[in-house]
Write a protein that holds these residues in place. Structure first.
Motif, PDB file in Angstrom:
ATOM      1  N   SER A 104      -1.634   6.418  -0.245  1.00  0.00           N
ATOM      2  CA  SER A 104      -1.254   6.540   1.301  1.00  0.00           C
ATOM      3  C   SER A 104      -2.586   5.502   1.268  1.00  0.00           C
ATOM      4  O   SER A 104      -2.761   4.616   2.246  1.00  0.00           O
ATOM      5  CB  SER A 104      -1.079   7.150   2.239  1.00  0.00           C
ATOM      6  OG  SER A 104       0.185   8.109   1.095  1.00  0.00           O
ATOM      7  N   LEU A 108      -3.223   1.283   2.225  1.00  0.00           N
ATOM      8  CA  LEU A 108      -3.332   1.103   3.704  1.00  0.00           C
ATOM      9  C   LEU A 108      -4.778   0.367   3.828  1.00  0.00           C
ATOM     10  O   LEU A 108      -4.386  -0.943   5.143  1.00  0.00           O
ATOM     11  CB  LEU A 108      -3.319   2.044   4.911  1.00  0.00           C
ATOM     12  CG  LEU A 108      -2.301   2.955   4.950  1.00  0.00           C
ATOM     13  CD1 LEU A 108      -2.234   4.133   5.500  1.00  0.00           C
ATOM     14  CD2 LEU A 108      -0.973   1.387   5.768  1.00  0.00           C
ATOM     15  N   LEU A 112      -4.071  -3.638   5.171  1.00  0.00           N
ATOM     16  CA  LEU A 112      -4.646  -3.880   6.843  1.00  0.00           C
ATOM     17  C   LEU A 112      -5.961  -4.191   6.595  1.00  0.00           C
ATOM     18  O   LEU A 112      -6.087  -5.627   7.947  1.00  0.00           O
ATOM     19  CB  LEU A 112      -4.924  -2.382   7.088  1.00  0.00           C
ATOM     20  CG  LEU A 112      -3.166  -2.001   7.670  1.00  0.00           C
ATOM     21  CD1 LEU A 112      -3.335  -0.775   8.803  1.00  0.00           C
ATOM     22  CD2 LEU A 112      -2.355  -3.124   8.808  1.00  0.00           C
ATOM     23  N   TRP A 120       2.529  -5.929   8.381  1.00  0.00           N
ATOM     24  CA  TRP A 120       1.350  -5.105   7.425  1.00  0.00           C
ATOM     25  C   TRP A 120       2.835  -4.382   6.639  1.00  0.00           C
ATOM     26  O   TRP A 120       1.863  -4.506   4.725  1.00  0.00           O
ATOM     27  CB  TRP A 120       0.663  -3.879   8.351  1.00  0.00           C
ATOM     28  CG  TRP A 120       1.963  -3.038   8.732  1.00  0.00           C
ATOM     29  CD1 TRP A 120       2.309  -2.546   9.635  1.00  0.00           C
ATOM     30  CD2 TRP A 120       2.620  -1.572   7.650  1.00  0.00           C
ATOM     31  NE1 TRP A 120       2.986  -1.476   9.493  1.00  0.00           N
ATOM     32  CE2 TRP A 120       3.295  -1.224   8.604  1.00  0.00           C
ATOM     33  CE3 TRP A 120       1.981  -0.779   6.829  1.00  0.00           C
ATOM     34  CZ2 TRP A 120       4.160  -0.196   9.094  1.00  0.00           C
ATOM     35  CZ3 TRP A 120       2.856  -0.385   6.719  1.00  0.00           C
ATOM     36  CH2 TRP A 120       3.932   0.596   7.275  1.00  0.00           C
ATOM     37  N   TYR A 121       3.746  -4.136   6.156  1.00  0.00           N
ATOM     38  CA  TYR A 121       4.888  -4.093   5.695  1.00  0.00           C
ATOM     39  C   TYR A 121       5.339  -5.217   4.839  1.00  0.00           C
ATOM     40  O   TYR A 121       6.468  -4.904   4.282  1.00  0.00           O
ATOM     41  CB  TYR A 121       5.426  -3.010   6.571  1.00  0.00           C
ATOM     42  CG  TYR A 121       6.663  -3.927   7.197  1.00  0.00           C
ATOM     43  CD1 TYR A 121       7.549  -4.581   7.259  1.00  0.00           C
ATOM     44  CD2 TYR A 121       6.327  -3.372   9.134  1.00  0.00           C
ATOM     45  CE1 TYR A 121       8.881  -5.417   8.288  1.00  0.00           C
ATOM     46  CE2 TYR A 121       6.866  -4.365   9.531  1.00  0.00           C
ATOM     47  CZ  TYR A 121       7.955  -4.894   9.655  1.00  0.00           C
ATOM     48  OH  TYR A 121       9.019  -5.517  10.898  1.00  0.00           O
ATOM     49  N   LEU A 126       3.851  -5.653   0.003  1.00  0.00           N
ATOM     50  CA  LEU A 126       3.943  -3.646  -0.471  1.00  0.00           C
ATOM     51  C   LEU A 126       4.097  -3.541  -0.989  1.00  0.00           C
ATOM     52  O   LEU A 126       3.728  -1.961  -1.882  1.00  0.00           O
ATOM     53  CB  LEU A 126       4.640  -3.466   1.209  1.00  0.00           C
ATOM     54  CG  LEU A 126       4.994  -1.535   1.328  1.00  0.00           C
ATOM     55  CD1 LEU A 126       3.137  -1.106   1.553  1.00  0.00           C
ATOM     56  CD2 LEU A 126       6.667  -1.126   1.742  1.00  0.00           C
TER      57      LEU A 126
END
Length: 261
Positions: A104, A108, A112, A120-121, A126
């Motif tokens: 995680s 991220l 980001l 962001w996704y 991703l």
């Protein structure tokens, strides 16, 4: 754009698989069933995931992406415990938690902070990034768990000696956890120390074959190797710490053996 490969060319190239099958027969490895099974599973899974990712790329939906990511984590955690030949009931949760806590923050930061994607996704980044990070963490976690519980089984006298001297379970397992982490990290560190001279990693090679500038490919490769190292360290620390808590009682009794019984 990279050159496309026809299905006929791919099928023709696959005939080279007679080499491992022939060596299996010559050396009597008894791996023919596993080889064929693994190859068929790889073929089916990759074709299906290719079709599904085309669908995901078109939708680019946050909930579908997170759902797929959750499935990847669950399958990965289950595979680690299964390959380590340890009980799912006791160790699935700590392994899953280790993967989540390792993946995680690193993912991220990449999405980001470094790539600064909008949104962001974005599926194109991703899912492949998460897959590379998870894929490179599986073997390390398997090795760490195998080493930890093998050592606890094989070196019971040493372990019991720590407990007899008043050590708690964390203190008594400290050297075993340390050894497990060292062995799990060793292959990655060896690979990193020779990258560029001995090997050209898959991500870098793929980008170059796809037409990217070599220096751009190098930057992405550095990015992903650093991310893999950080994630593996985090996931190993979390997985082993939680495994000690769940698989060993407060009094120091190891609830499972290396065989998973």
């Amino acid at each position: 754009m990279s050159a496309d490969i026809s299905w006929l060319a791919l099928a023709s190239f696959s005939l080279i698989l007679v080499v491992p099958l022939g060596l299996n027969h010559y050396f009597k490895l008894a791996l023919a069933k596993d080889l064929i099974s693994s190859l068929l599973r790889m073929l089916v899974q990759l074709v299906l995931i290719g079709l599904y990712l085309q669908y995901l790329f078109q939708l680019n939906n946050v909930w579908l992406n997170l759902g797929w990511l959750t499935l990847m984590l669950l399958v990965g955690a289950s595979a680690i415990v299964s390959k380590a030949k340890l009980p799912q009931k006791l160790l699935l949760l700590p392994v899953l938690a280790g993967l989540v806590l390792g993946l995680s923050p690193v993912l991220l930061i990449l999405l980001l902070g470094v790539l600064q994607l909008q949104p962001w996704y974005h599926t194109q980044y991703l899912i492949p990034l998460a897959g590379m990070l998870l894929g490179n963490s599986l073997s390390g976690n398997i090795v760490a768990l195998q080493r930890l519980f093998s050592a606890l089984s094989e070196q019971q006298i040493e372990y019991q000696g720590y407990l007899a001297l008043g050590a708690n379970r964390q203190q008594a397992t400290e050297s075993f956890v340390q050894s497990a982490m060292q062995q799990a990290l060793a292959p990655l560190l060896a690979s990193m120390s020779t990258v560029g001279l001995v090997t050209l990693p898959g991500m870098m090679t793929g980008q170059i074959l796809g037409g990217s500038d070599p220096l751009v490919a190098v930057k992405y490769q550095i990015l992903i190797l650093v991310a893999i190292l950080v994630m593996l360290c985090l996931s190993l620390a979390c997985t082993l710490s939680l495994s000690v808590r769940l698989a060993i009682s407060p009094s120091g009794l190891v609830r499972i053996t290396r065989s998973g019984s």
